[in-house]
Design a protein around this motif. Sequence first.
Motif, PDB file in Angstrom:
ATOM      1  N   ARG A 100      31.835 -72.435  67.516  1.00  0.00           N
ATOM      2  CA  ARG A 100      31.113 -71.771  66.147  1.00  0.00           C
ATOM      3  C   ARG A 100      32.266 -72.162  65.090  1.00  0.00           C
ATOM      4  O   ARG A 100      32.213 -72.543  64.004  1.00  0.00           O
ATOM      5  CB  ARG A 100      30.861 -70.662  66.103  1.00  0.00           C
ATOM      6  N   LEU A 101      33.689 -71.813  65.585  1.00  0.00           N
ATOM      7  CA  LEU A 101      34.699 -71.953  64.725  1.00  0.00           C
ATOM      8  C   LEU A 101      34.902 -73.579  64.367  1.00  0.00           C
ATOM      9  O   LEU A 101      35.132 -73.986  62.829  1.00  0.00           O
ATOM     10  CB  LEU A 101      35.979 -71.507  65.185  1.00  0.00           C
ATOM     11  N   ILE A 102      34.738 -74.395  65.285  1.00  0.00           N
ATOM     12  CA  ILE A 102      34.959 -75.918  64.910  1.00  0.00           C
ATOM     13  C   ILE A 102      33.765 -76.508  64.152  1.00  0.00           C
ATOM     14  O   ILE A 102      34.042 -77.246  63.104  1.00  0.00           O
ATOM     15  CB  ILE A 102      34.878 -76.602  66.118  1.00  0.00           C
ATOM     16  N   ARG A 163      43.483 -70.030  65.861  1.00  0.00           N
ATOM     17  CA  ARG A 163      42.489 -69.403  66.876  1.00  0.00           C
ATOM     18  C   ARG A 163      42.182 -70.185  67.866  1.00  0.00           C
ATOM     19  O   ARG A 163      42.134 -69.694  69.376  1.00  0.00           O
ATOM     20  CB  ARG A 163      41.268 -69.047  66.091  1.00  0.00           C
ATOM     21  N   ILE A 164      41.917 -71.360  67.456  1.00  0.00           N
ATOM     22  CA  ILE A 164      41.519 -72.312  68.709  1.00  0.00           C
ATOM     23  C   ILE A 164      42.429 -72.632  69.690  1.00  0.00           C
ATOM     24  O   ILE A 164      42.554 -72.653  70.892  1.00  0.00           O
ATOM     25  CB  ILE A 164      40.971 -73.575  68.158  1.00  0.00           C
ATOM     26  N   ALA A 165      43.706 -72.915  69.176  1.00  0.00           N
ATOM     27  CA  ALA A 165      44.780 -73.387  69.914  1.00  0.00           C
ATOM     28  C   ALA A 165      45.463 -72.482  70.825  1.00  0.00           C
ATOM     29  O   ALA A 165      46.251 -72.581  72.036  1.00  0.00           O
ATOM     30  CB  ALA A 165      45.815 -74.067  69.096  1.00  0.00           C
ATOM     31  N   GLY A 166      45.587 -71.330  70.129  1.00  0.00           N
ATOM     32  CA  GLY A 166      46.237 -70.279  70.806  1.00  0.00           C
ATOM     33  C   GLY A 166      47.762 -70.134  70.708  1.00  0.00           C
ATOM     34  O   GLY A 166      48.192 -69.098  70.108  1.00  0.00           O
ATOM     35  N   GLY A 167      48.483 -70.968  71.213  1.00  0.00           N
ATOM     36  CA  GLY A 167      49.800 -70.870  71.306  1.00  0.00           C
ATOM     37  C   GLY A 167      50.679 -71.489  70.071  1.00  0.00           C
ATOM     38  O   GLY A 167      51.856 -71.725  70.057  1.00  0.00           O
ATOM     39  N   THR A 219      37.113 -84.632  63.549  1.00  0.00           N
ATOM     40  CA  THR A 219      37.569 -83.243  63.395  1.00  0.00           C
ATOM     41  C   THR A 219      37.064 -82.368  64.663  1.00  0.00           C
ATOM     42  O   THR A 219      37.910 -81.647  65.311  1.00  0.00           O
ATOM     43  CB  THR A 219      37.027 -82.451  62.341  1.00  0.00           C
ATOM     44  N   THR A 220      35.888 -82.656  65.168  1.00  0.00           N
ATOM     45  CA  THR A 220      35.680 -82.053  66.465  1.00  0.00           C
ATOM     46  C   THR A 220      36.339 -82.313  67.695  1.00  0.00           C
ATOM     47  O   THR A 220      36.998 -81.652  68.495  1.00  0.00           O
ATOM     48  CB  THR A 220      34.124 -82.267  66.696  1.00  0.00           C
ATOM     49  N   LEU A 221      36.537 -83.979  67.751  1.00  0.00           N
ATOM     50  CA  LEU A 221      37.451 -84.111  68.911  1.00  0.00           C
ATOM     51  C   LEU A 221      38.971 -83.778  68.729  1.00  0.00           C
ATOM     52  O   LEU A 221      39.437 -83.289  69.809  1.00  0.00           O
ATOM     53  CB  LEU A 221      37.545 -85.573  68.696  1.00  0.00           C
TER      54      LEU A 221
END
Length: 229
Positions: A100-102, A163-167, A219-221
Amino acid sequence: MTSLRRRNAESGYARGEETRAKIIETAITLFGEKGFAGVSTREIAGTAGVPAPSIQYYFENKEGLYQACVDNLHMSAWEAVGPVIAEVETLLADKADSDRLIDGYCRILERLADFLFAMPDAGSRALFVAQHRALTNWQKSTPSGQQATGRRIQDCCAAVVARIAGGLSPEDSKIVSTTVNGQLMIVHLARDHVEDMLGWTEITSARNEALKSVVRRQTTLLLNSYRSG
């Protein structure tokens, strides 16, 4: 009688706003084509079809008119992109999943593409922005309230990446979001390059839709490649 006076006042106000908007629209076009120093207030008034003193009445002077043009561009950009930014900020606050964020990030870029390329005055605005960026002290000449428009978009996009990547560090998240958003900005700001590479002398509705489709896929990829697991 009071009602009649009120209607007359409202009518006069509406005409005044229309005149002011027409002057700004004309000034954006002429400043974009000729630069700040290359156009006079008399030429702007004549092209807009209004009396020359109208510039002083609405904007005080040429500098005030130029600043009104800058303000108008930032306001228009926020009106176009602000609602979807607010939606994505809500997704972040609600801890929505990465898919949903992407999708939200892609919708930000799609709305931005429509603003940059699909509006009737998009070409004039692009020329104005290019001229404005060429001025010295670009950042110093832009009030903090206007810088905040671009910064809020940047911060929202970087927050999605983080948020997606985390680190990723905050700086790395901003680098990623800046390069992702650059897919559109290079088309917006480097029109000559786009014309040379793609042969596009204008960005039609069909070309804008094609551009949005490619940007969404890329962008999605890219964002999926940063998933933390």
